[in-house]
Design an enzyme around this catalytic site. Structure first.
Site, PDB file in Angstrom:
ATOM      1  N   LYS A  32     -63.579 -34.176 -22.311  1.00 18.27           N
ATOM      2  CA  LYS A  32     -64.770 -33.327 -22.129  1.00 18.27           C
ATOM      3  C   LYS A  32     -66.020 -34.146 -21.825  1.00 18.27           C
ATOM      4  O   LYS A  32     -67.018 -33.616 -21.367  1.00 18.27           O
ATOM      5  CB  LYS A  32     -64.998 -32.446 -23.358  1.00 18.27           C
ATOM      6  N   THR A  38     -65.020 -42.980 -28.521  1.00 22.04           N
ATOM      7  CA  THR A  38     -66.019 -43.552 -29.418  1.00 22.04           C
ATOM      8  C   THR A  38     -66.106 -45.060 -29.239  1.00 22.04           C
ATOM      9  O   THR A  38     -67.189 -45.627 -29.109  1.00 22.04           O
ATOM     10  CB  THR A  38     -65.663 -43.215 -30.882  1.00 22.04           C
ATOM     11  N   LYS A  48     -70.769 -54.341 -30.745  1.00 19.23           N
ATOM     12  CA  LYS A  48     -70.563 -55.787 -30.630  1.00 19.23           C
ATOM     13  C   LYS A  48     -71.525 -56.396 -29.619  1.00 19.23           C
ATOM     14  O   LYS A  48     -71.889 -57.567 -29.710  1.00 19.23           O
ATOM     15  CB  LYS A  48     -69.118 -56.097 -30.256  1.00 19.23           C
ATOM     16  N   GLY A 111     -59.900 -29.444 -23.987  1.00 25.14           N
ATOM     17  CA  GLY A 111     -58.477 -29.100 -24.065  1.00 25.14           C
ATOM     18  C   GLY A 111     -58.120 -28.384 -25.352  1.00 25.14           C
ATOM     19  O   GLY A 111     -58.624 -28.720 -26.428  1.00 25.14           O
ATOM     20  N   ARG A 263     -65.676 -41.717 -41.159  1.00 30.00           N
ATOM     21  CA  ARG A 263     -65.589 -40.831 -40.000  1.00 30.00           C
ATOM     22  C   ARG A 263     -64.548 -39.736 -40.257  1.00 30.00           C
ATOM     23  O   ARG A 263     -63.474 -39.998 -40.789  1.00 30.00           O
ATOM     24  CB  ARG A 263     -65.236 -41.630 -38.736  1.00 30.00           C
ATOM     25  N   ALA A 312     -59.485 -48.835 -33.209  1.00 28.29           N
ATOM     26  CA  ALA A 312     -59.106 -48.651 -31.809  1.00 28.29           C
ATOM     27  C   ALA A 312     -57.736 -49.262 -31.529  1.00 28.29           C
ATOM     28  O   ALA A 312     -56.894 -48.646 -30.864  1.00 28.29           O
ATOM     29  CB  ALA A 312     -60.157 -49.286 -30.903  1.00 28.29           C
ATOM     30  N   HIS A 436     -57.806 -80.603 -34.065  1.00 30.42           N
ATOM     31  CA  HIS A 436     -58.969 -81.096 -34.805  1.00 30.42           C
ATOM     32  C   HIS A 436     -60.056 -81.478 -33.814  1.00 30.42           C
ATOM     33  O   HIS A 436     -59.768 -82.148 -32.837  1.00 30.42           O
ATOM     34  CB  HIS A 436     -58.572 -82.312 -35.634  1.00 30.42           C
TER      35      HIS A 436
HETATM   36  P1  NAI Z   1     -65.825 -46.979 -43.922  1.00 33.81           P
HETATM   37  O1  NAI Z   1     -64.890 -46.008 -44.496  1.00 33.81           O
HETATM   38  O2  NAI Z   1     -65.357 -48.273 -43.412  1.00 33.81           O
HETATM   39  O3  NAI Z   1     -66.984 -47.289 -44.967  1.00 33.81           O
HETATM   40  C1  NAI Z   1     -67.776 -46.290 -45.554  1.00 33.81           C
HETATM   41  C2  NAI Z   1     -68.417 -46.878 -46.792  1.00 33.81           C
HETATM   42  O4  NAI Z   1     -69.350 -45.952 -47.293  1.00 33.81           O
HETATM   43  C3  NAI Z   1     -67.424 -47.148 -47.897  1.00 33.81           C
HETATM   44  O5  NAI Z   1     -67.642 -48.448 -48.360  1.00 33.81           O
HETATM   45  C4  NAI Z   1     -67.764 -46.101 -48.950  1.00 33.81           C
HETATM   46  O6  NAI Z   1     -67.528 -46.549 -50.254  1.00 33.81           O
HETATM   47  C5  NAI Z   1     -69.244 -45.909 -48.692  1.00 33.81           C
HETATM   48  N1  NAI Z   1     -69.775 -44.630 -49.125  1.00 33.81           N
HETATM   49  C6  NAI Z   1     -69.220 -43.403 -48.976  1.00 33.81           C
HETATM   50  N2  NAI Z   1     -70.054 -42.447 -49.457  1.00 33.81           N
HETATM   51  C7  NAI Z   1     -71.166 -43.092 -49.893  1.00 33.81           C
HETATM   52  C8  NAI Z   1     -72.385 -42.671 -50.485  1.00 33.81           C
HETATM   53  N3  NAI Z   1     -72.639 -41.377 -50.703  1.00 33.81           N
HETATM   54  N4  NAI Z   1     -73.311 -43.606 -50.804  1.00 33.81           N
HETATM   55  C9  NAI Z   1     -73.055 -44.927 -50.582  1.00 33.81           C
HETATM   56  N5  NAI Z   1     -71.924 -45.375 -50.037  1.00 33.81           N
HETATM   57  C10 NAI Z   1     -70.989 -44.473 -49.684  1.00 33.81           C
HETATM   58  O7  NAI Z   1     -66.591 -46.162 -42.770  1.00 33.81           O
HETATM   59  P2  NAI Z   1     -67.583 -46.605 -41.629  1.00 33.81           P
HETATM   60  O8  NAI Z   1     -68.173 -47.941 -41.878  1.00 33.81           O
HETATM   61  O9  NAI Z   1     -68.480 -45.441 -41.457  1.00 33.81           O
HETATM   62  O10 NAI Z   1     -66.614 -46.726 -40.397  1.00 33.81           O
HETATM   63  C11 NAI Z   1     -65.840 -45.603 -39.974  1.00 33.81           C
HETATM   64  C12 NAI Z   1     -64.497 -46.033 -39.480  1.00 33.81           C
HETATM   65  O11 NAI Z   1     -64.626 -46.786 -38.303  1.00 33.81           O
HETATM   66  C13 NAI Z   1     -63.748 -46.885 -40.477  1.00 33.81           C
HETATM   67  O12 NAI Z   1     -62.410 -46.530 -40.495  1.00 33.81           O
HETATM   68  C14 NAI Z   1     -63.905 -48.264 -39.954  1.00 33.81           C
HETATM   69  O13 NAI Z   1     -62.834 -49.119 -40.303  1.00 33.81           O
HETATM   70  C15 NAI Z   1     -63.986 -48.025 -38.464  1.00 33.81           C
HETATM   71  N6  NAI Z   1     -64.781 -49.079 -37.883  1.00 33.81           N
HETATM   72  C16 NAI Z   1     -64.228 -50.268 -37.702  1.00 33.81           C
HETATM   73  C17 NAI Z   1     -64.967 -51.307 -37.217  1.00 33.81           C
HETATM   74  C18 NAI Z   1     -64.335 -52.610 -37.065  1.00 33.81           C
HETATM   75  O14 NAI Z   1     -63.122 -52.692 -37.163  1.00 33.81           O
HETATM   76  N7  NAI Z   1     -65.100 -53.657 -36.833  1.00 33.81           N
HETATM   77  C19 NAI Z   1     -66.368 -51.163 -36.869  1.00 33.81           C
HETATM   78  C20 NAI Z   1     -66.857 -49.858 -37.126  1.00 33.81           C
HETATM   79  C21 NAI Z   1     -66.084 -48.857 -37.612  1.00 33.81           C
END
Ligand code: NAI
Length: 456
Positions: A32, A38, A48, A111, A263, A312, A436
């Protein structure tokens, strides 16, 4: 009639679409928005790119330490935003070209599952039925909100808007110190903003080794980030020109609040209720060997899948598994034991396999070994010694998991990905020689220690 119709053009969906050429399948990809999802449009890639700008900025700021004179470094936020947009545009264009080259029919519209295929509603409201032998749902995820922090597109935002900020916010509160929260804290801290990072649990990036979280916290604090763990924030007071974020008996006043608390799957209004697909709290239940849902001919991949990582690269692998199964009946299951996680903060945090705590919980007799970056020549040369390597292995058994914090951690973690996936014994992995001087030598040293014969 298409062999497969895919709903959603993010990493899970486009990987499935691209991979299908291996089996000469006819493919329609329904999207869409623009293809990329994302990750490409408003996640991994733009984030990044911003982190790279922050890194270049801090490198120039610290140039004198390396004997290089460069004065008055500053970030031209608009130029950085334009570069971010160019990077994204280039990749979106490249992906479009690749999909065309693979003869994937990219169909613009929304879809919805329908009898015998997928109904696509276009912008003008017209509906077209695509008949399909198989359907792959890859509709992805969207930022979760929390009470008292409704997204308003201005003061209280998700990463989506933060990636398009047209100027650097002076004062930011970040709610949630997961991957997104920490990456933004790192880049905004480096860029010179006042950053308040709030995490409900007792460490940043919950789920990674506590030593890694501690090292990252230390480095974030060095950037001036106010890291508060074990803290729950009360509902925000949003004013036209500022936001108050209360917590305990205290509060902070900021210009922007970035909510990064996870998410949620996007599975509403796509016709799931007309099928036997099982939905668990919004996530789609699949058979992990095939990625088939409970409805024959309907597969699901990516962030909507229940119980698999929202990454991803996990989505890519699930797309491949689904297409392989629907084309050949063969299994190409994703090896979830060895999917690397990289948090692209500065320094990077990377892990693969089980943490020490997870390994113990799974009932393994566990040994752990670690090695700091402080004595590692290349890390000293790079001026980045605040990291470590930690390896978890079964007593007298294979490597179960590993974590690296430090320069290039997201790249060098992959040697440990093989060790975990191939169940290498520490002595087997330690038998190979690292170049090294490299940062990877810290891994070699840790492996030697794990094999019972340390060097340095
Ligand atoms: P996340 O699930 O990784 O982290 C959310 C954090 O927020 C957790 O530590 C949780 O304890 C905290 N939290 C939840 N409610 C809260 C509250 N009310 N007050 C304070 N803290 C609270 O989710 P995030 O960072 O939003 O990322 C979403 C998804 O995207 C994840 O699955 C993540 O792994 C993925 N992602 C991966 C990246 C990477 O691999 N580099 C980069 C960005 C996202």
């Amino acid at each position: 009639m298409f062999d497969v119709v895919i709903i959603g053009g993010g990493p899970g969906g486009y990987a499935a679409a691209l991979y299908a050429h291996n089996f000469n399948l006819s493919v329609a990809l329904v999207e869409k928005d623009r293809v990329g999802g994302t990750c490409l449009l408003r996640g991994c890639i733009p984030a990044k790119t911003w982190l790279k700008t922050a890194e270049v900025f801090t490198t120039v700021q610290k140039a004198a330490e390396y004997g290089v004179q460069a004065s008055n470094a500053s970030i031209d936020w608009n130029a950085a935003l334009e570069r971010k947009n160019r990077v994204v545009e280039g990749l979106v264009k490249g992906l479009g070209g690749l999909l065309r080259a693979r003869k994937v029919d990219v169909i613009d519209g929304f879809g919805r599952l329908a009898a015998g295929g997928v109904d696509v509603t276009s912008g003008d409201g017209s509906v077209r039925r695509l008949e399909a032998r198989n359907v792959i749902i890859a509709t992805g995820s969207q930022p979760r909100a929390i009470p008292g922090y409704g997204f308003d597109g201005n003061r209280v935002v998700s990463s989506r808007e933060a990636l398009d900020w047209t100027e650097r916010p002076q004062r930011v509160a970040i709610i949630g110190a997961g991957a997104i929260g920490c990456e933004f804290a790192s880049l905004l801290g480096d860029a010179g903003s006042e950053v308040h990072l709030f995490e409900m649990l007792d460490q940043v990036v919950p789920g990674v080794e506590p030593e890694a979280a501690k090292a990252l916290t230390r480095e974030l604090k060095k950037k001036g980030v106010n890291v508060r763990t074990g803290v729950t924030v009360a509902p925000a007071e949003v004013h036209p020109d500022r936001v108050i974020v209360p917590f305990g008996d205290d509060s902070v006043e900021v210009d922007k609040v970035l909510v990064a608390v996870g998410r949620a799957p996007v599975t509403e209004d796509i016709g799931l209720e007309t099928t036997n697909v099982t939905v668990e709290r919004g996530f789609v239940h699949v058979d992990r060997a095939t990625m088939l849902t409970d409805e024959p001919g309907i597969y699901a991949v990516g962030d909507i899948v229940a119980g698999t990582p929202q990454l991803a690269h996990a989505g890519f692998a699930e797309g491949i598994a689904a297409v392989t199964h629907l084309a050949t009946g063969e299994l190409a299951p994703v090896d979830y034991r060895a999917i690397p996680l990289v948090v692209y903060t500065h320094p990077e945090v990377a892990s693969v396999g089980l943490t020490e705590a997870a390994a113990r919980e799974a009932g393994y007799g566990v040994e752990v070994h670690d090695h700091g970056m402080r004595g590692v020549g290349r890390a000293i040369i790079q001026g980045e010694v605040g990291g470590l390597v930690k390896i978890v292995n079964q007593v007298d058994g294979p490597i179960l998991g590993a974590t690296v914090v430090g320069p290039g951690a997201g790249e060098i973690i992959h040697e440990l990905m093989y060790s975990v996936a191939w169940e290498a014994l520490p002595a087997e992995a330690a038998a190979f020689i690292h170049a090294h001087p490299t940062v990877s030598e810290a891994i070699g040293e840790t492996l030697l220690t794990a094999a019972g014969r340390s060097l340095h």
